[in-house]
Design a protein around this motif. Sequence first.
Motif, mmCIF file in Angstrom:
data_model
loop_
_atom_site.group_PDB
_atom_site.id
_atom_site.type_symbol
_atom_site.label_atom_id
_atom_site.label_comp_id
_atom_site.label_asym_id
_atom_site.label_seq_id
_atom_site.Cartn_x
_atom_site.Cartn_y
_atom_site.Cartn_z
ATOM 1 N N GLU A 187 0.815 -1.270 0.079
ATOM 2 C CA GLU A 187 0.025 -0.136 -0.085
ATOM 3 C C GLU A 187 0.840 1.061 0.017
ATOM 4 N N ASN A 188 1.911 1.343 0.707
ATOM 5 C CA ASN A 188 2.835 2.426 0.821
ATOM 6 C C ASN A 188 3.521 2.761 -0.561
ATOM 7 N N LEU A 189 3.836 1.456 -1.235
ATOM 8 C CA LEU A 189 4.560 1.698 -2.622
ATOM 9 C C LEU A 189 3.401 2.105 -3.637
ATOM 10 N N HIS A 190 2.271 1.676 -3.477
ATOM 11 C CA HIS A 190 1.097 2.103 -4.246
ATOM 12 C C HIS A 190 0.990 3.871 -3.989
ATOM 13 N N GLY A 191 0.906 3.901 -2.536
ATOM 14 C CA GLY A 191 0.786 5.645 -2.453
ATOM 15 C C GLY A 191 1.825 6.355 -3.131
ATOM 16 N N VAL A 192 3.309 5.842 -3.029
ATOM 17 C CA VAL A 192 4.137 6.656 -3.598
ATOM 18 C C VAL A 192 4.243 6.765 -4.877
ATOM 19 N N LEU A 193 3.838 5.832 -5.564
ATOM 20 C CA LEU A 193 3.489 6.086 -7.038
ATOM 21 C C LEU A 193 2.388 6.848 -7.547
ATOM 22 N N ASP B 228 7.858 4.919 7.303
ATOM 23 C CA ASP B 228 7.717 5.526 5.912
ATOM 24 C C ASP B 228 6.287 5.955 5.444
ATOM 25 N N ALA B 229 5.270 5.370 5.769
ATOM 26 C CA ALA B 229 3.895 5.498 5.533
ATOM 27 C C ALA B 229 3.639 6.877 6.190
ATOM 28 N N MET B 230 4.025 7.010 7.231
ATOM 29 C CA MET B 230 3.549 8.320 8.112
ATOM 30 C C MET B 230 4.044 9.410 7.478
ATOM 31 N N SER B 231 5.350 9.314 6.864
ATOM 32 C CA SER B 231 6.042 10.395 6.697
ATOM 33 C C SER B 231 5.498 10.874 5.168
ATOM 34 N N ASN C 293 -2.477 20.717 0.551
ATOM 35 C CA ASN C 293 -2.885 22.073 1.797
ATOM 36 C C ASN C 293 -3.679 21.750 2.888
ATOM 37 N N ARG C 294 -3.482 20.337 3.364
ATOM 38 C CA ARG C 294 -4.218 20.038 4.543
ATOM 39 C C ARG C 294 -3.080 20.127 5.563
ATOM 40 N N HIS C 295 -2.511 21.156 6.083
ATOM 41 C CA HIS C 295 -1.390 21.389 6.765
ATOM 42 C C HIS C 295 -1.419 20.899 8.094
ATOM 43 N N GLU C 296 -2.685 21.313 8.808
ATOM 44 C CA GLU C 296 -3.044 21.038 10.121
ATOM 45 C C GLU C 296 -2.687 19.521 10.399
ATOM 46 N N GLU C 297 -3.434 18.438 9.368
ATOM 47 C CA GLU C 297 -3.392 17.265 9.481
ATOM 48 C C GLU C 297 -1.692 16.773 9.360
ATOM 49 N N ALA C 298 -1.316 17.430 8.263
ATOM 50 C CA ALA C 298 0.136 17.000 8.120
ATOM 51 C C ALA C 298 1.021 17.139 9.324
ATOM 52 N N LEU C 299 0.779 18.388 10.022
ATOM 53 C CA LEU C 299 1.426 18.921 11.101
ATOM 54 C C LEU C 299 1.277 17.611 12.359
ATOM 55 N N ARG C 300 0.042 17.379 12.418
ATOM 56 C CA ARG C 300 -0.345 16.236 13.259
ATOM 57 C C ARG C 300 0.790 14.999 13.068
ATOM 58 N N ARG D 227 3.440 13.522 15.517
ATOM 59 C CA ARG D 227 3.446 11.922 15.882
ATOM 60 C C ARG D 227 4.654 11.086 15.506
ATOM 61 N N LEU D 228 5.220 11.548 14.524
ATOM 62 C CA LEU D 228 6.513 11.068 14.009
ATOM 63 C C LEU D 228 7.772 11.470 14.940
ATOM 64 N N LEU D 229 7.677 12.583 15.418
ATOM 65 C CA LEU D 229 8.683 12.996 16.520
ATOM 66 C C LEU D 229 8.479 12.528 17.926
ATOM 67 N N SER D 230 7.366 12.066 18.108
ATOM 68 C CA SER D 230 7.046 11.515 19.426
ATOM 69 C C SER D 230 7.674 10.149 19.303
ATOM 70 N N GLY D 231 7.914 9.599 18.242
ATOM 71 C CA GLY D 231 8.599 8.244 18.210
ATOM 72 C C GLY D 231 10.216 8.247 17.833
ATOM 73 N N ASN D 232 10.410 9.578 17.318
ATOM 74 C CA ASN D 232 12.054 9.804 16.974
ATOM 75 C C ASN D 232 12.362 11.250 16.635
ATOM 76 N N ASN D 233 12.992 11.740 17.728
ATOM 77 C CA ASN D 233 13.379 13.100 17.765
ATOM 78 C C ASN D 233 14.696 13.265 17.536
ATOM 79 N N ARG D 234 15.206 12.520 16.793
ATOM 80 C CA ARG D 234 16.697 12.526 16.407
ATOM 81 C C ARG D 234 16.892 12.717 15.003
ATOM 82 N N ASP D 235 15.699 12.784 14.138
ATOM 83 C CA ASP D 235 15.777 12.853 12.891
ATOM 84 C C ASP D 235 15.461 14.387 12.299
ATOM 85 N N PRO D 236 16.571 14.800 11.668
ATOM 86 C CA PRO D 236 16.635 16.287 11.205
ATOM 87 C C PRO D 236 15.596 16.573 10.414
#
Length: 467
Positions: A44-50, A76-79, A89-96, A100-109
């Motif tokens: 599904e992630n690959l399909h989404g990327v395409l 990867d799917a979250m990102s 332009n659904r920036h509020e949803e993107a920000l959430r 969520r990604l940062l809550s699991g990994n706060n070392r990724d620039p």
Amino acid sequence: MSSEAASLKDAFDRVLTLAKSDLKRAASEAARLCRLHPAQPALENLHGVLLLQRGANREAVAAFQRALAVEPRFTDAMSNLASALSALNRHEEALRVYQRLLSGNNRDPEIFFNCANALRSLGRDREAINAYKQALNLRPLYPAAYCNMGNAFNLLGDTEQARICYENVLEIDPKHDKATRNLAQLHARALRFDAAIVLYQDLLSRDPRDVDAMLGVAICLINNGDQAAAIDALERVMKLAPSAQAPQFLLDAIRGVPRDAIPAEYTQGLFDGYADRFEQHLVGNLEYNAPTQLRGLLDEAISDVRQYGDALDVGCGTGLAGQVFRSRAARLTGIDMSSAMLAKAGEKGLYDALLAGDAVELLRDNDDTFDLLLCCDTLPYIGDLAPLFAALAGHTAVGGHFLCSTELADSGSYTLQSSARFAHSSDYVIECASAAGFDLLAQKTIPLRKDRGSWTTGGIYCFVRGD
């Protein structure tokens, strides 16, 4: 490896190979595989990327959401989901999602960088700056983070921090075009024209057909008073972009070619880029004080201290005239072609309404009547005054007052000056006003503003709407 796993790997490889030559077929094949293997989030992630690569952003969001329904921690799917939401332009949803990604990994620039971009899209620039700083703490040599942080500082009016950010980019990557262009524009707005020219020339050394950089050089040369070099630069712009209106207008202004009007794209671009420093430059550097002088002319011409009902400020800019006349009007409306200038005016809380666009066109669709009309430092950007004066008269109450300022021409009607502004003779201004139904009450010749150290002579006028 099991036979099913091997089959899935082969399917993945087949889709990836197909994507190199036919993205549409690759997406169709990925969709087919998802139907055959509904519990495979990687598919599904690959399909989404395409789908994302094809610009089918809504369908991509659905694909990433299906992947996350099976595997909620699939980073990867979250990102990718956040990227697709940003593209919509659904920036509020993107920000959430980024949070969520940062809550699991706060070392990724990269996550901090993307989170900062989402915050900027929501107008939360100060928070974005903090997120860019987090990204830079993790990756000190991160040009894109410095560049976007510079843009955020610039938007907040902190041009010194913006300059430092852009210079940091160029220390890391001297050929970073965006930072070079942004720094050149920043220097030009701060009247550091020689520094701006060096940067624009750097862009042109990499791309001699860069029209914006060549136009930037020309405008800096005009401001430096080097008309011959400016003409050469503008002629090169016209060869690259024959239909461009702004450079042709500037050429006409330098050469003294008659014009009736300034192209809207030139005026909008000029003032959108000028908004942040407009008041400091006009009042501080050029010693402009026309609104106060117009208020004095009105007070001298009208013996009683009249309170006006509705006032209209045409070409209101950042609200310099509004500050002077607000106390005389129960309701104040501003019109300007520059959305950036209107934003600055709106911050002052002076205006009851602010309208973006050409005054003649806006008034054509407006039924309001005004008791006081103002045109402060507006007429120098209009040649033929007759259409504007007629439009204003049609919206002025009998006995209402019209105040305006011009740069003064010695004779004739109006002329386009090398400064790219119009000068109008007093006789012409009064003639246009009279034809529209305004009677002259008072006029004065004043030192209007400085131009390269010398005073520009201006005229200020007070008219009344006749029966």
